[in-house]
Design an enzyme around this catalytic site. Structure first.
Site, PDB file in Angstrom:
ATOM      1  N   GLU A 283      -4.754   3.790   3.484  1.00  0.00           N
ATOM      2  CA  GLU A 283      -4.276   4.293   4.775  1.00  0.00           C
ATOM      3  C   GLU A 283      -5.095   3.657   5.887  1.00  0.00           C
ATOM      4  OE1 GLU A 283      -2.956   5.693   8.063  1.00  0.00           O
ATOM      5  OE2 GLU A 283      -1.830   6.057   6.205  1.00  0.00           O
ATOM      6  N   GLN A 284      -4.408   3.029   6.844  1.00  0.00           N
ATOM      7  CA  GLN A 284      -5.124   2.294   7.880  1.00  0.00           C
ATOM      8  C   GLN A 284      -5.823   3.202   8.887  1.00  0.00           C
ATOM      9  OE1 GLN A 284      -2.285  -0.137   9.935  1.00  0.00           O
ATOM     10  NE2 GLN A 284      -1.253   1.586  10.921  1.00  0.00           N
TER      11      GLN A 284
ATOM     12  N   ARG B  59       7.277  17.976  10.096  1.00  0.00           N
ATOM     13  CA  ARG B  59       6.828  16.777   9.371  1.00  0.00           C
ATOM     14  C   ARG B  59       5.364  16.901   8.934  1.00  0.00           C
ATOM     15  NH1 ARG B  59       8.464  11.347   8.945  1.00  0.00           N
ATOM     16  NH2 ARG B  59      10.289  11.780  10.218  1.00  0.00           N
TER      17      ARG B  59
ATOM     18  N   TYR C 158      16.792  22.771  15.136  1.00  0.00           N
ATOM     19  CA  TYR C 158      16.798  23.548  13.897  1.00  0.00           C
ATOM     20  C   TYR C 158      15.438  24.214  13.708  1.00  0.00           C
ATOM     21  CZ  TYR C 158      14.919  19.002  12.360  1.00  0.00           C
ATOM     22  OH  TYR C 158      14.211  17.824  12.267  1.00  0.00           O
TER      23      TYR C 158
ATOM     24  N   ASP D  81      10.727   3.395   4.551  1.00  0.00           N
ATOM     25  CA  ASP D  81      11.060   2.609   5.738  1.00  0.00           C
ATOM     26  C   ASP D  81      10.667   1.141   5.604  1.00  0.00           C
ATOM     27  OD1 ASP D  81      12.190   4.734   7.003  1.00  0.00           O
ATOM     28  OD2 ASP D  81      10.584   5.054   8.453  1.00  0.00           O
TER      29      ASP D  81
END
Length: 407
Positions: free
Chosen positions: A32-33, A106, A215, A305
């Site tokens: 992880e950067q 998220r 939502y 992605d």
């Protein structure tokens, strides 16, 4: 070395991959950067296909502890407030697909996966570590990082997002596609809303060249609000859409959004007025995956992605990354500790590329339909009135993911 993998990227897709592979007996170094694990605050929707995977990983209780489970999806006219269509979720989703439809913050999904990964002894987490490049040899991959760390492993998975370093190394420089759509996002405390707006439903408001979705998240205590408009960034935001595309969040003024939306119905205006702070980002994507070769080559695979960035109009971005990870885990588990990575990745790519391409295409098409005006808008509204739930449901999608080990 052959039973070791580097996963580049510590987002939802990377963590899901580390979890799936480690439980299949693979040693994982996750890079992880950033200096800390975290996610940008925004909501996301998880169809039964994604919830099915979380359940298979034993995380359904954790999901229920932080998510919301809407009773329906309502599509309404942004200007006139009338209902255009409705899809029942809740009990019907459980009956049809065996799993509920969830909506979640998220950050909460990321934290849920990170906690699960931290309990896996085969995963080593590396912060402040950004992939610089890789070299594929006959029997492995040498991964080099900007902080001079080097990993000699059997395979590499690029889960490093739209601007993936792994993708660039594997497929060459391919600029992302600027959509011309801007997404504003914010959060509203449920307690600040009138009763009707607190109902546990996903509401999509459609208008010409715009739509708004809101939502519940966090067990219904908050609502995530996303407004998507077409056109230029407002004054002071630095030029046309995509001029600063790698910046996920921009400060955005409510006046810019309301000007872009134009007059909206009172109910929608009430929801928008309760958002305390708007963030803004330009939506970018890529053309749909055209072949398995774009998903994996040799000992290197792309996921989420990095392989198939999605416009958010089918609400499947996180779900497809989770499905990708589950597929890799299934294949690695079947290898019984001795994976043939080129063959495994080839099967992964064959299983995933057409489904991911279909979701990419459908997401883009939905954006056109959502933002329709003139004859297309009239046809859309008539079709929703005539066909109802059958038009809005997606059995081909929600009954997934397809099992790579099935004959």
């Amino acid at each position: 070395m052959n039973n070791k993998v580097v996963v580049a990227g510590g987002g939802i897709g990377g963590l899901a991959t580390a979890l799936a592979l480690s439980r299949a007996g693979v040693e994982v170094d996750l890079l992880e950067q950033a200096s800390a694990f975290g996610e940008v605050g925004a909501g996301l929707q998880l169809g039964p296909n994604a919830v099915r995977v979380l359940d298979a990983w034993g995380l359904i209780d954790e999901l229920h502890a932080c998510a919301a489970f809407p009773e329906s999806l309502q599509v309404r006219d942004a200007h006139h407030s009338n209902t255009l269509g409705q899809l029942r979720l809740g009990a019907l989703s459980r009956a049809h697909y065996g799993q509920p439809y969830a909506t979640i913050y998220r950050v909460d999904l990321h934290a849920l996966l990170l906690e699960a990964v931290r309990h896996e002894p085969r995963v080593r987490l590396h912060l402040d570590t950004r992939l610089a490049g890789y070299e594929e040899a006959g029997n492995g991959v040498r991964v080099t990082c900007e902080n001079d760390k080097v990993f000699e492993v059997g395979a590499l998975v690029g889960a490093d997002g739209l601007w993936s370093r792994v993708r660039q190394e594997m497929l060459g420089a391919q600029p992302a596609r600027v959509s011309g759509h801007l997404a504003y996002r914010g959060m509203v405390a449920a307690g600040d809303l009138p009763g009707v707006l607190r109902d546990p439903v996903v509401t999509a408001w459609l208008g010409p060249k715009l739509h708004v979705v809101h939502y519940p998240v966090r067990r219904g205590e908050w609502f995530n609000v996303v407004a998507v408009v077409e056109g230029m960034l407002g004054h002071g935001h630095g030029g046309p859409p995509g001029s600063d595309p790698q910046s996920w969040s921009h400060e955005a003024r409510q006046a810019d959004l309301l000007r872009a939306l134009g007059p909206v119905c009172a109910e929608l205006k009430t929801m928008l007025d309760q958002v305390g702070e708007w963030k803004l980002w330009a939506l970018n994507d890529r053309h749909p995956v055209a072949s398995a070769d774009e998903h994996a080559r040799g000992r290197v695979a792309l996921l989420g992605d990095a392989a198939h960035p999605l416009r958010p109009y089918l609400a499947q971005g996180a779900a497809m990354a989770i499905e990708d990870a589950w597929t890799l885990g299934r294949l690695a588990g079947a290898a019984n500790g001795a994976p043939d990575w080129p063959a495994l990745f080839a099967r992964f790519a064959q299983t995933r590329w057409q489904r991911n391409a279909r979701v990419q295409s459908r997401s883009q098409r939905n954006g056109t339909i959502f933002h329709a005006s003139g004859p297309l808008r009239i046809a859309r509204n008539a079709a929703m009135a005539m066909l109802g739930e059958s038009l809005m449901d997606n059995p081909w999608l929600y009954s997934g993911p397809p099992d790579p080990l099935a004959d």
